[in-house]
Design a protein around this motif. Structure first.
Motif, mmCIF file in Angstrom:
data_model
loop_
_atom_site.group_PDB
_atom_site.id
_atom_site.type_symbol
_atom_site.label_atom_id
_atom_site.label_comp_id
_atom_site.label_asym_id
_atom_site.label_seq_id
_atom_site.Cartn_x
_atom_site.Cartn_y
_atom_site.Cartn_z
ATOM 1 N N THR A 9 -38.160 28.823 -38.135
ATOM 2 C CA THR A 9 -36.737 28.802 -38.474
ATOM 3 C C THR A 9 -36.257 27.370 -38.673
ATOM 4 O O THR A 9 -35.544 27.072 -39.641
ATOM 5 C CB THR A 9 -35.908 29.498 -37.378
ATOM 6 O OG1 THR A 9 -36.359 30.851 -37.249
ATOM 7 C CG2 THR A 9 -34.431 29.475 -37.713
ATOM 8 N N TYR A 11 -38.024 24.827 -39.544
ATOM 9 C CA TYR A 11 -38.635 24.335 -40.780
ATOM 10 C C TYR A 11 -37.854 24.837 -41.994
ATOM 11 O O TYR A 11 -37.558 24.064 -42.918
ATOM 12 C CB TYR A 11 -40.097 24.791 -40.855
ATOM 13 C CG TYR A 11 -40.774 24.394 -42.137
ATOM 14 C CD1 TYR A 11 -41.210 23.094 -42.341
ATOM 15 C CD2 TYR A 11 -40.962 25.326 -43.159
ATOM 16 C CE1 TYR A 11 -41.833 22.719 -43.520
ATOM 17 C CE2 TYR A 11 -41.582 24.965 -44.344
ATOM 18 C CZ TYR A 11 -42.008 23.657 -44.523
ATOM 19 O OH TYR A 11 -42.603 23.295 -45.695
ATOM 20 N N GLN A 12 -37.507 26.105 -41.996
ATOM 21 C CA GLN A 12 -36.755 26.674 -43.111
ATOM 22 C C GLN A 12 -35.383 26.012 -43.239
ATOM 23 O O GLN A 12 -34.929 25.722 -44.347
ATOM 24 C CB GLN A 12 -36.586 28.182 -42.942
ATOM 25 C CG GLN A 12 -37.846 28.958 -43.212
ATOM 26 C CD GLN A 12 -37.642 30.448 -43.021
ATOM 27 O OE1 GLN A 12 -36.834 30.873 -42.200
ATOM 28 N NE2 GLN A 12 -38.397 31.239 -43.780
ATOM 29 N N GLN A 15 -35.844 22.601 -44.780
ATOM 30 C CA GLN A 15 -36.153 22.726 -46.202
ATOM 31 C C GLN A 15 -34.886 23.046 -47.006
ATOM 32 O O GLN A 15 -34.644 22.463 -48.065
ATOM 33 C CB GLN A 15 -37.207 23.818 -46.448
ATOM 34 C CG GLN A 15 -38.571 23.471 -45.924
ATOM 35 C CD GLN A 15 -39.231 22.370 -46.742
ATOM 36 O OE1 GLN A 15 -38.624 21.666 -47.516
ATOM 37 N NE2 GLN A 15 -40.524 22.222 -46.549
#
Length: 74
Positions: A9, A11-12, A15
Motif C-alpha cells: 500500500t 509503495y502504491q 507511485q
C-alpha cells in the motif's frame, strides 16, 4: 508491525504521488495561456509566452504589478 500488505500500500501511494506530481508539472509546462494580457488586453508577445507559458500579463503590466508589490510608485 507492518506486513506485506502495508508495504504494498505504501509503495502504491508513493507511485501515485509521483505520477500526480509529474502530471502537475507537465500541465504547468504545457498550459495554454491567452495571447492577451489580462490587465491591459494587448497581445503578449509570442516569445514571452513560449519562454514562460504560464504568463498572463505583458511585460509592462507585469513590471507594474511587481512595482506595486514592492510598494514603489510609478
Amino acid at each position: 508491525m507492518a506486513d506485506a500488505a502495508d508495504y504494498a500500500t505504501d509503495y502504491q501511494i508513493r507511485q501515485l504521488d509521483q505520477q500526480l506530481a509529474a502530471q502537475r508539472a507537465l500541465s504547468a509546462v504545457t498550459a495554454v495561456t491567452s495571447p492577451e494580457c489580462e490587465d491591459c488586453g494587448l497581445d503578449i508577445p509570442r516569445a514571452r509566452r513560449q519562454a514562460a507559458p504560464h504568463v498572463t500579463t505583458c511585460i509592462d503590466c507585469q513590471s507594474i504589478r511587481e512595482h506595486k508589490a514592492k510598494g514603489v510608485r510609478r
